[in-house]
Design an enzyme around this catalytic site. Sequence first.
Site, PDB file in Angstrom:
ATOM      1  N   HIS A 135       5.599  -2.709  -7.241  1.00  0.00           N
ATOM      2  CA  HIS A 135       5.492  -2.957  -6.008  1.00  0.00           C
ATOM      3  C   HIS A 135       4.340  -4.055  -5.795  1.00  0.00           C
ATOM      4  CE1 HIS A 135       2.191   0.234  -5.923  1.00  0.00           C
ATOM      5  NE2 HIS A 135       1.847  -0.730  -4.984  1.00  0.00           N
ATOM      6  N   ASP A 145       8.113   2.025 -11.592  1.00  0.00           N
ATOM      7  CA  ASP A 145       6.741   1.146 -10.882  1.00  0.00           C
ATOM      8  C   ASP A 145       5.933   0.432 -11.861  1.00  0.00           C
ATOM      9  OD1 ASP A 145       5.997   0.186  -8.527  1.00  0.00           O
ATOM     10  OD2 ASP A 145       4.436   1.598  -8.313  1.00  0.00           O
ATOM     11  N   SER A 172      -3.724  -0.146  -6.804  1.00  0.00           N
ATOM     12  CA  SER A 172      -2.635  -0.292  -7.602  1.00  0.00           C
ATOM     13  C   SER A 172      -2.281  -1.024  -8.637  1.00  0.00           C
ATOM     14  CB  SER A 172      -1.190  -0.186  -6.501  1.00  0.00           C
ATOM     15  OG  SER A 172      -0.961   0.796  -5.394  1.00  0.00           O
TER      16      SER A 172
END
Length: 313
Positions: A52, A82, A161
Site C-alpha cells: 500500500h 501487503d 508502514s
Amino acid sequence: MTELDAYSQIVTRVARTVGPHVAALAVRSRRGEGAGSAVVVDSDGLMLTNAHVVHGAESGRVAFADGSESRFSVIGADPLSDLAVARADDAPIDGIELGDADALQVGQLVVAVGNPLGLSGTVTAGVVSALGRSLPARSGGATRLIEDVIQTDAALNPGNSGGALADANGRVVGINTAVAGIGVGLAVPINTTTRRILTALRADGRVRRAYLGLVTAPFPLPDVLARRLAERNQGRAPSRGLRVVEVVAGSPADHAGVRTGDLLLDAGRAPVRDAQGLQKLLFTDAIGVPLPLTVYRNGAMVDVIAVPTELPN
C-alpha cells in the site's frame, strides 16, 4: 542492573542494529504523493516495504539513515500480503538479517523501527499481543485479506508502514503494515510463506495467488471435538482450528457454503491450525482446482468444496 536497565539496553541495541537499514520512501502516483518506510535486505539495494505504500507508483525517492538519498524503482507488489519489493539505485548499507516469525511467542519483546516522513530512527517497543491473525483490508471499494499477521502493542507512528519489526536479537521478523486501532499495530511476518512471496516478486514482479475469501483467527478445538478427532485419527488430533470471523460476500468460500462462526478443521484433506497453513495452499497451482474443506458447525462436521479463484492484481 535493574530489569528496566536491562530492557532499555536491549531496545537500544536493537535500534542501533536495525535503524541504519530502515529508509524513508517518498512516492508520487496518480493518487498523489505518499510516504512510508522500507527495510534494506541485501547489498544490491533490495528493499522490503508495504504494497500500500508504493501502490500506483513505479519509482520514487529513498532517504537513508545516514542522510544520503537515491532513486528507487518498484519491482513488484503483492496486495494480499501487503508486501512489495523495491530496489534503490544506490544504497549505502548492506542488508539486515531476516529472522523467522514462526518462532515468535505471545508476550515476546519486539521493537518497531521506522523512518516516518524522513524522521530517521523512530523506535517503539512492546510485546507480541497475538499471532496468526487474518484481517480484511478495504481499499478503493475492494476487500483484500492480509493473512497471518503479527499483532503488537508497539506503537506505529504515521509513516511507519513498511518499517521493521525486530526481535530482541535485532533480526527482522516482520514488516509493519498498519495501525488497527489505539494501541494495536500489525506486521506481516517473515517466514517460509512470505519468503516464497518475496522470491516470486523479485523474479517476476508479481505473485499469482488463489483466493477463498475467508477472514479467520486461530481457535482451540472444543473438548468433545478434540476427542472425536483423536479417535478418528488413532490418537493424533490438532489442538486448534481456524474460526471463521467473516466470509466475503460472493467469494469462493461464500459460494461453497462456508458460514461465519464455522470452525475450519481441514483444507485439502489436511488439518489447518493457523492462517499460514491455509495460505500455503493458496498459490498458483490451487487456482481453479476444487479444494475440499471440513468445518465444524452446530456440533457436526460438514464437508464442502470450494474452487479458489485467482486474486486479481
